[in-house]
Design a protein around this motif. Structure first.
Motif, PDB file in Angstrom:
ATOM      1  N   ALA A  26       2.690  78.317 117.050  1.00 34.86           N
ATOM      2  CA  ALA A  26       3.524  77.900 115.921  1.00 34.86           C
ATOM      3  C   ALA A  26       4.984  77.791 116.346  1.00 34.86           C
ATOM      4  N   LYS A  27       5.432  78.711 117.182  1.00 39.18           N
ATOM      5  CA  LYS A  27       6.811  78.646 117.682  1.00 39.18           C
ATOM      6  C   LYS A  27       7.035  77.385 118.499  1.00 39.18           C
ATOM      7  N   ALA A  28       6.040  77.001 119.294  1.00 39.01           N
ATOM      8  CA  ALA A  28       6.173  75.786 120.108  1.00 39.01           C
ATOM      9  C   ALA A  28       6.382  74.566 119.221  1.00 39.01           C
ATOM     10  N   PHE A  29       5.695  74.522 118.075  1.00 39.60           N
ATOM     11  CA  PHE A  29       5.892  73.389 117.160  1.00 39.60           C
ATOM     12  C   PHE A  29       7.269  73.460 116.506  1.00 39.60           C
ATOM     13  N   ILE A  30       7.657  74.620 116.001  1.00 39.79           N
ATOM     14  CA  ILE A  30       8.968  74.752 115.346  1.00 39.79           C
ATOM     15  C   ILE A  30      10.093  74.403 116.316  1.00 39.79           C
ATOM     16  N   GLU A  31       9.907  74.756 117.581  1.00 43.96           N
ATOM     17  CA  GLU A  31      10.946  74.508 118.585  1.00 43.96           C
ATOM     18  C   GLU A  31      11.073  73.047 118.983  1.00 43.96           C
ATOM     19  N   LEU A  32      10.202  72.193 118.479  1.00 52.12           N
ATOM     20  CA  LEU A  32      10.416  70.759 118.694  1.00 52.12           C
ATOM     21  C   LEU A  32      11.761  70.336 118.096  1.00 52.12           C
ATOM     22  N   GLY A  33      12.186  71.034 117.056  1.00 47.08           N
ATOM     23  CA  GLY A  33      13.474  70.714 116.456  1.00 47.08           C
ATOM     24  C   GLY A  33      14.614  70.846 117.449  1.00 47.08           C
ATOM     25  N   SER A  34      14.657  71.976 118.162  1.00 45.18           N
ATOM     26  CA  SER A  34      15.714  72.164 119.159  1.00 45.18           C
ATOM     27  C   SER A  34      15.470  71.298 120.386  1.00 45.18           C
ATOM     28  N   ALA A  35      14.210  71.234 120.850  1.00 43.04           N
ATOM     29  CA  ALA A  35      13.899  70.476 122.071  1.00 43.04           C
ATOM     30  C   ALA A  35      14.208  68.994 121.915  1.00 43.04           C
ATOM     31  N   TRP A  36      14.004  68.446 120.725  1.00 45.68           N
ATOM     32  CA  TRP A  36      14.161  67.007 120.511  1.00 45.68           C
ATOM     33  C   TRP A  36      15.517  66.618 119.912  1.00 45.68           C
ATOM     34  N   CYS A  37      16.262  67.596 119.431  1.00 44.86           N
ATOM     35  CA  CYS A  37      17.485  67.241 118.701  1.00 44.86           C
ATOM     36  C   CYS A  37      18.757  67.921 119.194  1.00 44.86           C
ATOM     37  N   TRP A  38      18.660  69.066 119.825  1.00 45.25           N
ATOM     38  CA  TRP A  38      19.872  69.772 120.245  1.00 45.25           C
ATOM     39  C   TRP A  38      20.551  69.059 121.413  1.00 45.25           C
ATOM     40  N   PRO A  39      21.884  69.182 121.520  1.00 47.54           N
ATOM     41  CA  PRO A  39      22.586  68.636 122.691  1.00 47.54           C
ATOM     42  C   PRO A  39      22.235  69.424 123.946  1.00 47.54           C
ATOM     43  N   SER A  40      22.498  68.820 125.104  1.00 49.38           N
ATOM     44  CA  SER A  40      22.048  69.398 126.371  1.00 49.38           C
ATOM     45  C   SER A  40      22.630  70.786 126.640  1.00 49.38           C
ATOM     46  N   LYS A  41      23.929  70.980 126.386  1.00 46.56           N
ATOM     47  CA  LYS A  41      24.535  72.278 126.700  1.00 46.56           C
ATOM     48  C   LYS A  41      23.919  73.392 125.856  1.00 46.56           C
ATOM     49  N   ARG A  42      23.717  73.112 124.585  1.00 49.67           N
ATOM     50  CA  ARG A  42      23.132  74.135 123.721  1.00 49.67           C
ATOM     51  C   ARG A  42      21.730  74.504 124.188  1.00 49.67           C
ATOM     52  N   LEU A  43      20.970  73.522 124.657  1.00 49.19           N
ATOM     53  CA  LEU A  43      19.629  73.796 125.159  1.00 49.19           C
ATOM     54  C   LEU A  43      19.667  74.587 126.467  1.00 49.19           C
ATOM     55  N   MET A  44      20.451  74.117 127.420  1.00 47.57           N
ATOM     56  CA  MET A  44      20.451  74.742 128.736  1.00 47.57           C
ATOM     57  C   MET A  44      21.090  76.126 128.721  1.00 47.57           C
ATOM     58  N   ASP A  45      21.957  76.392 127.755  1.00 47.35           N
ATOM     59  CA  ASP A  45      22.506  77.741 127.619  1.00 47.35           C
ATOM     60  C   ASP A  45      21.426  78.743 127.259  1.00 47.35           C
ATOM     61  N   ARG A  46      20.311  78.254 126.704  1.00 50.44           N
ATOM     62  CA  ARG A  46      19.210  79.157 126.329  1.00 50.44           C
ATOM     63  C   ARG A  46      18.303  79.471 127.512  1.00 50.44           C
ATOM     64  N   VAL A  47      18.438  78.746 128.612  1.00 49.49           N
ATOM     65  CA  VAL A  47      17.666  79.054 129.825  1.00 49.49           C
ATOM     66  C   VAL A  47      18.454  80.109 130.588  1.00 49.49           C
ATOM     67  N   VAL A  48      18.081  81.373 130.407  1.00 45.20           N
ATOM     68  CA  VAL A  48      18.908  82.480 130.885  1.00 45.20           C
ATOM     69  C   VAL A  48      18.622  82.859 132.332  1.00 45.20           C
ATOM     70  N   ASP A  49      17.507  82.379 132.890  1.00 45.26           N
ATOM     71  CA  ASP A  49      17.192  82.710 134.277  1.00 45.26           C
ATOM     72  C   ASP A  49      16.227  81.654 134.832  1.00 45.26           C
ATOM     73  N   ILE A  50      16.347  81.395 136.129  1.00 46.00           N
ATOM     74  CA  ILE A  50      15.451  80.459 136.809  1.00 46.00           C
ATOM     75  C   ILE A  50      14.878  81.162 138.034  1.00 46.00           C
ATOM     76  N   LYS A  51      13.578  81.271 138.097  1.00 43.99           N
ATOM     77  CA  LYS A  51      12.913  81.932 139.217  1.00 43.99           C
ATOM     78  C   LYS A  51      12.201  80.873 140.069  1.00 43.99           C
ATOM     79  N   GLY A  52      12.388  80.955 141.374  1.00 42.85           N
ATOM     80  CA  GLY A  52      11.760  80.008 142.288  1.00 42.85           C
ATOM     81  C   GLY A  52      12.549  78.723 142.476  1.00 42.85           C
ATOM     82  N   LYS A  53      13.854  78.756 142.173  1.00 39.33           N
ATOM     83  CA  LYS A  53      14.670  77.545 142.308  1.00 39.33           C
ATOM     84  C   LYS A  53      14.708  77.052 143.757  1.00 39.33           C
ATOM     85  N   GLU A  54      14.579  77.956 144.712  1.00 39.38           N
ATOM     86  CA  GLU A  54      14.593  77.550 146.124  1.00 39.38           C
ATOM     87  C   GLU A  54      13.412  76.637 146.445  1.00 39.38           C
ATOM     88  N   LEU A  55      12.287  76.817 145.746  1.00 39.12           N
ATOM     89  CA  LEU A  55      11.140  75.937 145.953  1.00 39.12           C
ATOM     90  C   LEU A  55      11.465  74.504 145.545  1.00 39.12           C
TER      91      LEU A  55
END
Length: 291
Positions: A83-112
């Protein structure tokens, strides 16, 4: 056969409704949208429906070693996450890029990813239905030239809105047909990246049965064919959802060399093993209601 006018009108109405709901959800902060997802998931558990029934069947088979109480908890958690995945279509499809990427708090395996990009032969990212999988393509299109395959929705009247939303950060969207696959191969040969949902049902002609948690599941052969023809790199990606609106952790995992095998049984078995590894990151965030 063309659809009748009443059917077209019904689809247009449904598309307008879905678009309105998604835009309404985009006004919510992440914590509120996830709380709403919890409530909808709770309803999905208590009201008889196919999502609950399929989730129960899948989880009972895959996690047979768990107690009945543990299986029930996993079913409840999975329905809330879906249900959260569906509700989050609102942010995924409508939010500006900075607001979205600010929510990605960590990236694991970026060297790959850096190593794969350095090969200059394109990269195929495999993102199963886990967590906020919509955000994976968003992240990629913001950082790399991207061509993304998409499956036309069951409600055709929302397709334009969906494609425009997913393409708003410069991604090129191509449908999952012969023309789209040719476009994707060309893009990979030009050192672009792509994202594919590897656990989608490919239909009778697009896959073979391969072990998935030791049970046969119809599995796509598209990935192995693309890798054979383009020699691209291949990685798995998971956008894990953190609780209480804290954001997301993006995981990149290596794919087994077998995914590019010319033996379809070997390739699909390796593909499903990769999906299994992804699921272990957050089992309740997998879409267990998917057949």
């Amino acid at each position: 056969m063309s659809k009748s006018k009443p059917q077209q009108n019904q689809q247009a109405w449904l598309g307008t409704l879905l678009k309105g709901i998604i835009k309404l959800c985009s006004w919510m902060p992440l914590r509120l949208s996830q709380a709403l997802g919890d409530f909808i998931g709770w309803l999905l558990y208590w009201v008889p429906n196919s999502n609950r029934r399929i989730s129960e069947i899948n989880i009972q088979q895959i996690y047979s070693e768990l107690s009945s109480k543990q299986q029930t908890a996993l079913v409840k958690g999975s329905l809330k996450q879906a249900a959260k995945a569906f509700i989050e279509l609102g942010s995924a499809w409508c939010w500006p890029s900075k607001r979205l990427m600010d929510r990605v708090v960590d990236i694991k395996g970026k060297e790959l990813v850096d190593q794969a990009i350095a090969r200059e032969k394109g990269v195929i990212f495999l993102g199963p239905h886990i967590g906020s999988w919509e955000l994976i393509a968003t992240y990629l299109s913001l950082h790399y030239p991207s061509t993304i395959l998409y499956r036309p929705p069951n409600v055709p009247s929302i397709e334009t809105f969906m494609v425009q939303a997913r393409a708003r950060f410069s991604a090129k969207m191509v449908a999952t047909d012969a023309r789209g696959v040719r476009s994707l191969m060309k893009a990979l040969k030009n050192n672009e990246v792509s994202a594919i949902l590897p656990d989608q049902d490919p239909g009778k002609s697009g896959g073979v049965y391969a072990p998935f948690f030791d049970r046969p599941a119809r599995t796509m052969t598209l990935v192995s064919k693309l890798l054979q023809k383009t020699d691209s790199a291949c990685l798995f990606a998971v956008m894990e959802r953190l609780p209480k609106g804290q954001g997301y952790i993006l995981h990149f995992l290596p794919a087994d060399e077998g995914v590019a095998s010319t033996d379809s049984d070997v390739a699909t078995a390796a593909l499903n093993k990769g999906v299994e590894r992804c699921i272990t990151i957050a089992p309740e965030q997998y879409l267990w209601s998917y057949k």
